[in-house]
Design a protein around this motif. Structure first.
Motif, PDB file in Angstrom:
ATOM      1  N   GLY A 131     -12.154  14.230 -42.404  1.00 13.06           N
ATOM      2  CA  GLY A 131     -12.430  15.542 -41.963  1.00 13.06           C
ATOM      3  C   GLY A 131     -13.743  16.478 -41.285  1.00 13.06           C
ATOM      4  O   GLY A 131     -13.535  17.649 -40.948  1.00 13.06           O
ATOM      5  N   ILE A 132     -14.535  15.578 -41.393  1.00 13.27           N
ATOM      6  CA  ILE A 132     -15.724  15.577 -40.919  1.00 13.27           C
ATOM      7  C   ILE A 132     -15.653  15.530 -38.778  1.00 13.27           C
ATOM      8  O   ILE A 132     -15.626  14.073 -38.910  1.00 13.27           O
ATOM      9  CB  ILE A 132     -16.596  15.146 -41.810  1.00 13.27           C
ATOM     10  N   GLU A 133     -16.309  16.127 -38.374  1.00  3.42           N
ATOM     11  CA  GLU A 133     -16.300  14.873 -37.194  1.00  3.42           C
ATOM     12  C   GLU A 133     -18.026  15.868 -36.216  1.00  3.42           C
ATOM     13  O   GLU A 133     -19.049  17.204 -37.010  1.00  3.42           O
ATOM     14  CB  GLU A 133     -15.671  16.161 -36.579  1.00  3.42           C
ATOM     15  N   GLU A 134     -19.242  15.012 -35.464  1.00  2.00           N
ATOM     16  CA  GLU A 134     -20.230  14.686 -35.417  1.00  2.00           C
ATOM     17  C   GLU A 134     -20.414  14.270 -33.947  1.00  2.00           C
ATOM     18  O   GLU A 134     -20.094  13.449 -33.457  1.00  2.00           O
ATOM     19  CB  GLU A 134     -20.894  13.842 -36.583  1.00  2.00           C
ATOM     20  N   LYS A 135     -21.228  15.207 -33.967  1.00  2.00           N
ATOM     21  CA  LYS A 135     -21.122  14.295 -31.572  1.00  2.00           C
ATOM     22  C   LYS A 135     -23.231  15.053 -31.627  1.00  2.00           C
ATOM     23  O   LYS A 135     -23.610  15.577 -31.819  1.00  2.00           O
ATOM     24  CB  LYS A 135     -21.009  16.394 -31.261  1.00  2.00           C
ATOM     25  N   ASN A 136     -23.138  13.768 -31.300  1.00  5.69           N
ATOM     26  CA  ASN A 136     -24.827  13.250 -31.259  1.00  5.69           C
ATOM     27  C   ASN A 136     -24.898  12.975 -29.261  1.00  5.69           C
ATOM     28  O   ASN A 136     -24.226  12.580 -29.089  1.00  5.69           O
ATOM     29  CB  ASN A 136     -24.928  12.055 -31.972  1.00  5.69           C
ATOM     30  N   ASN A 137     -26.239  13.249 -29.330  1.00  6.71           N
ATOM     31  CA  ASN A 137     -26.740  13.408 -27.769  1.00  6.71           C
ATOM     32  C   ASN A 137     -28.269  12.767 -27.839  1.00  6.71           C
ATOM     33  O   ASN A 137     -29.038  13.649 -29.128  1.00  6.71           O
ATOM     34  CB  ASN A 137     -26.805  15.185 -27.448  1.00  6.71           C
ATOM     35  N   ASN A 138     -28.219  11.476 -27.538  1.00  6.08           N
ATOM     36  CA  ASN A 138     -29.496  10.662 -27.663  1.00  6.08           C
ATOM     37  C   ASN A 138     -30.578  10.914 -26.086  1.00  6.08           C
ATOM     38  O   ASN A 138     -30.167  10.311 -25.327  1.00  6.08           O
ATOM     39  CB  ASN A 138     -28.940   9.490 -28.699  1.00  6.08           C
ATOM     40  N   PHE A 139     -31.395  10.736 -26.086  1.00  4.37           N
ATOM     41  CA  PHE A 139     -32.724  10.767 -24.958  1.00  4.37           C
ATOM     42  C   PHE A 139     -33.528   9.807 -25.322  1.00  4.37           C
ATOM     43  O   PHE A 139     -34.398   9.403 -26.388  1.00  4.37           O
ATOM     44  CB  PHE A 139     -33.270  11.749 -24.481  1.00  4.37           C
ATOM     45  N   LYS A 190     -24.220  17.621 -33.820  1.00  6.50           N
ATOM     46  CA  LYS A 190     -23.957  18.875 -34.201  1.00  6.50           C
ATOM     47  C   LYS A 190     -22.674  18.066 -35.663  1.00  6.50           C
ATOM     48  O   LYS A 190     -22.197  17.772 -34.617  1.00  6.50           O
ATOM     49  CB  LYS A 190     -23.498  19.208 -33.171  1.00  6.50           C
ATOM     50  N   VAL A 191     -22.920  18.408 -36.536  1.00  2.00           N
ATOM     51  CA  VAL A 191     -21.837  18.360 -37.694  1.00  2.00           C
ATOM     52  C   VAL A 191     -20.426  19.384 -37.923  1.00  2.00           C
ATOM     53  O   VAL A 191     -20.940  20.349 -38.405  1.00  2.00           O
ATOM     54  CB  VAL A 191     -22.400  17.617 -38.538  1.00  2.00           C
ATOM     55  N   TYR A 192     -19.598  19.363 -37.717  1.00  5.22           N
ATOM     56  CA  TYR A 192     -18.230  20.112 -37.822  1.00  5.22           C
ATOM     57  C   TYR A 192     -17.409  20.072 -38.862  1.00  5.22           C
ATOM     58  O   TYR A 192     -17.218  18.335 -39.406  1.00  5.22           O
ATOM     59  CB  TYR A 192     -17.189  20.356 -36.409  1.00  5.22           C
ATOM     60  N   GLY A 193     -17.359  20.472 -39.628  1.00  7.02           N
ATOM     61  CA  GLY A 193     -16.836  20.079 -41.878  1.00  7.02           C
ATOM     62  C   GLY A 193     -15.274  21.099 -41.666  1.00  7.02           C
ATOM     63  O   GLY A 193     -15.237  21.396 -40.313  1.00  7.02           O
ATOM     64  N   PRO A 194     -15.034  20.450 -43.022  1.00  6.12           N
ATOM     65  CA  PRO A 194     -13.719  21.382 -43.484  1.00  6.12           C
ATOM     66  C   PRO A 194     -13.992  23.424 -42.881  1.00  6.12           C
ATOM     67  O   PRO A 194     -15.266  23.458 -43.149  1.00  6.12           O
ATOM     68  CB  PRO A 194     -13.275  20.881 -44.126  1.00  6.12           C
ATOM     69  N   GLY A 195     -13.036  23.615 -42.585  1.00 12.12           N
ATOM     70  CA  GLY A 195     -12.867  25.043 -43.001  1.00 12.12           C
ATOM     71  C   GLY A 195     -14.033  26.104 -42.326  1.00 12.12           C
ATOM     72  O   GLY A 195     -14.694  26.952 -42.051  1.00 12.12           O
ATOM     73  N   ASN A 196     -14.319  25.418 -40.851  1.00 12.93           N
ATOM     74  CA  ASN A 196     -15.321  25.364 -39.781  1.00 12.93           C
ATOM     75  C   ASN A 196     -16.389  25.669 -39.741  1.00 12.93           C
ATOM     76  O   ASN A 196     -17.226  25.987 -39.719  1.00 12.93           O
ATOM     77  CB  ASN A 196     -15.176  27.081 -39.122  1.00 12.93           C
ATOM     78  N   ALA A 197     -16.858  24.914 -41.188  1.00 13.45           N
ATOM     79  CA  ALA A 197     -18.563  24.759 -41.028  1.00 13.45           C
ATOM     80  C   ALA A 197     -18.730  24.010 -40.642  1.00 13.45           C
ATOM     81  O   ALA A 197     -18.241  22.937 -39.653  1.00 13.45           O
ATOM     82  CB  ALA A 197     -18.574  23.789 -42.705  1.00 13.45           C
ATOM     83  N   TYR A 198     -20.492  24.268 -39.812  1.00 15.44           N
ATOM     84  CA  TYR A 198     -20.961  23.793 -38.615  1.00 15.44           C
ATOM     85  C   TYR A 198     -22.620  23.877 -38.696  1.00 15.44           C
ATOM     86  O   TYR A 198     -23.395  24.549 -39.891  1.00 15.44           O
ATOM     87  CB  TYR A 198     -21.025  24.853 -37.831  1.00 15.44           C
ATOM     88  N   ALA A 199     -22.940  22.701 -38.980  1.00 18.30           N
ATOM     89  CA  ALA A 199     -24.883  22.167 -39.096  1.00 18.30           C
ATOM     90  C   ALA A 199     -25.165  21.388 -38.211  1.00 18.30           C
ATOM     91  O   ALA A 199     -24.780  20.947 -36.859  1.00 18.30           O
ATOM     92  CB  ALA A 199     -24.913  21.358 -40.469  1.00 18.30           C
ATOM     93  N   LYS A 200     -26.378  21.890 -37.528  1.00 16.47           N
ATOM     94  CA  LYS A 200     -27.209  21.682 -36.719  1.00 16.47           C
ATOM     95  C   LYS A 200     -28.873  20.979 -37.194  1.00 16.47           C
ATOM     96  O   LYS A 200     -29.502  21.198 -38.091  1.00 16.47           O
ATOM     97  CB  LYS A 200     -27.225  22.769 -35.849  1.00 16.47           C
ATOM     98  N   SER A 232     -27.710   9.226 -24.085  1.00 15.89           N
ATOM     99  CA  SER A 232     -26.237   8.615 -24.590  1.00 15.89           C
ATOM    100  C   SER A 232     -25.819   9.953 -25.233  1.00 15.89           C
ATOM    101  O   SER A 232     -26.728  10.630 -25.603  1.00 15.89           O
ATOM    102  CB  SER A 232     -26.216   7.589 -25.887  1.00 15.89           C
ATOM    103  N   SER A 233     -23.950   9.555 -25.499  1.00 17.03           N
ATOM    104  CA  SER A 233     -23.480  11.023 -26.008  1.00 17.03           C
ATOM    105  C   SER A 233     -22.573  10.381 -27.034  1.00 17.03           C
ATOM    106  O   SER A 233     -21.744   9.349 -26.460  1.00 17.03           O
ATOM    107  CB  SER A 233     -22.162  11.301 -25.166  1.00 17.03           C
ATOM    108  N   SER A 234     -22.063  10.250 -28.211  1.00 15.51           N
ATOM    109  CA  SER A 234     -21.584   9.383 -29.178  1.00 15.51           C
ATOM    110  C   SER A 234     -20.814  10.434 -29.403  1.00 15.51           C
ATOM    111  O   SER A 234     -21.069  11.937 -30.222  1.00 15.51           O
ATOM    112  CB  SER A 234     -22.312   8.842 -29.717  1.00 15.51           C
ATOM    113  N   ASN A 235     -19.560  10.901 -30.379  1.00 17.06           N
ATOM    114  CA  ASN A 235     -18.644  11.690 -31.477  1.00 17.06           C
ATOM    115  C   ASN A 235     -17.885  10.527 -32.876  1.00 17.06           C
ATOM    116  O   ASN A 235     -17.518   9.437 -32.732  1.00 17.06           O
ATOM    117  CB  ASN A 235     -16.992  11.894 -30.649  1.00 17.06           C
ATOM    118  N   ASP A 236     -18.651  10.998 -33.648  1.00 21.01           N
ATOM    119  CA  ASP A 236     -18.048  10.140 -34.948  1.00 21.01           C
ATOM    120  C   ASP A 236     -17.260  11.268 -35.561  1.00 21.01           C
ATOM    121  O   ASP A 236     -17.222  12.262 -35.923  1.00 21.01           O
ATOM    122  CB  ASP A 236     -19.409  10.437 -35.405  1.00 21.01           C
TER     123      ASP A 236
END
Length: 194
Positions: A80-88, A120-130, A71-75
Motif C-alpha cells: 500500500g505504499i506509493e512513491e513518485k520520483n522526479n530525477n534530473f 514523494k511517498v504516499y502511505g496507508p491512511g493518507n500518510a505523506y513524506a517528501k 525522468s519520472s518514475s512511479n513505484d
C-alpha cells in the motif's frame, strides 16, 4: 572490375568517415520496468526518461559532449505504499562509434555527472513524506545506430551498466547503487550530424 570494387570500397570508407568534425545532436526516450520481491511485499517500478545530447565528433570514431536527462518514475508495493520520483541529470559523455556498413553502426556512450531527485511517498491512511537528494552518476550504454539519410538516424538500446549515488535531506535514506539492466530498459532515439 577491380577498379569498380576499389571505388566502391573507397566510397563506403569515405561515407563512414564523413562524420569527422561535425556536431552531433540527438536524444532518447526510454522506458524501464522493474519488479522486486521483498519479504512481505512485491515492488513494481516504472520509469519514463527523456535525455537529449549535444557533442562534437573530433575523430572518425570519437565524440565528446554534454547531456542531460529528465525522468519520472512511479513505484508501487503490495503493502500500500506509493512513491513518485522526479530525477534530473546534467553531465558529459564520450561516445565511441564503429560503422558496420553505410546503414548500421554500433556505439557505446559513457556518461558521468550530477543528479538531483525529488521523492514523494504516499502511505496507508493518507500518510505523506517528501525528500530531496543530490548525487552523482556514471554509466555505459551500448547501442545500435541506423542511418536513415545523410547522417540522420535512429538509435536503439536495451540497457547498460552504471553506478549512482544520492544523499537525501530530511533524514531520507542515502544510497549508492550499481545497476546492470540489460533487457529491462528500452530506449529509442534520433540523432543528426551537422
Amino acid at each position: 572490375m577491380k577498379k569498380i570494387l576499389v571505388m566502391a570500397a573507397l566510397a563506403i570508407c569515405s561515407f563512414a568517415n564523413a562524420q569527422k568534425g561535425t556536431i552531433l545532436v540527438g536524444g532518447n526516450i526510454g522506458y524501464t520496468s522493474e519488479k522486486s520481491e521483498y519479504r512481505f511485499s512485491e515492488d513494481k517500478t516504472s520509469t519514463f526518461t527523456f535525455s537529449p545530447k549535444v557533442g562534437y565528433q573530433f575523430n572518425d570514431n570519437w565524440t565528446v559532449g554534454g547531456e542531460f536527462a529528465v525522468s519520472s518514475s512511479n513505484d508501487e508495493t503490495t503493502a500500500g505504499i506509493e512513491e513518485k520520483n522526479n530525477n534530473f541529470r546534467l553531465g558529459a559523455f564520450v561516445r565511441y562509434s564503429v560503422p558496420l556498413s553505410q546503414t548500421f553502426a554500433v556505439f557505446a556512450d559513457m556518461g558521468a555527472g550530477f543528479q538531483t531527485q525529488k521523492d514523494k511517498v504516499y502511505g496507508p491512511g493518507n500518510a505523506y513524506a517528501k525528500y530531496k537528494g543530490d548525487g552523482m552518476y556514471v554509466g555505459v550504454t551500448p547501442a545500435l545506430f541506423i542511418n536513415m539519410k545523410k547522417g540522420f538516424g535512429l538509435n536503439f538500446s536495451i540497457g547498460g551498466l552504471g553506478y549512482e549515488t544520492l544523499s537525501f535531506d530530511n533524514n531520507g535514506a542515502d544510497y549508492s547503487k550499481f545497476y546492470f539492466n540489460f533487457g529491462q530498459t528500452f530506449n529509442i532515439g534520433i540523432s543528426k550530424n551537422f
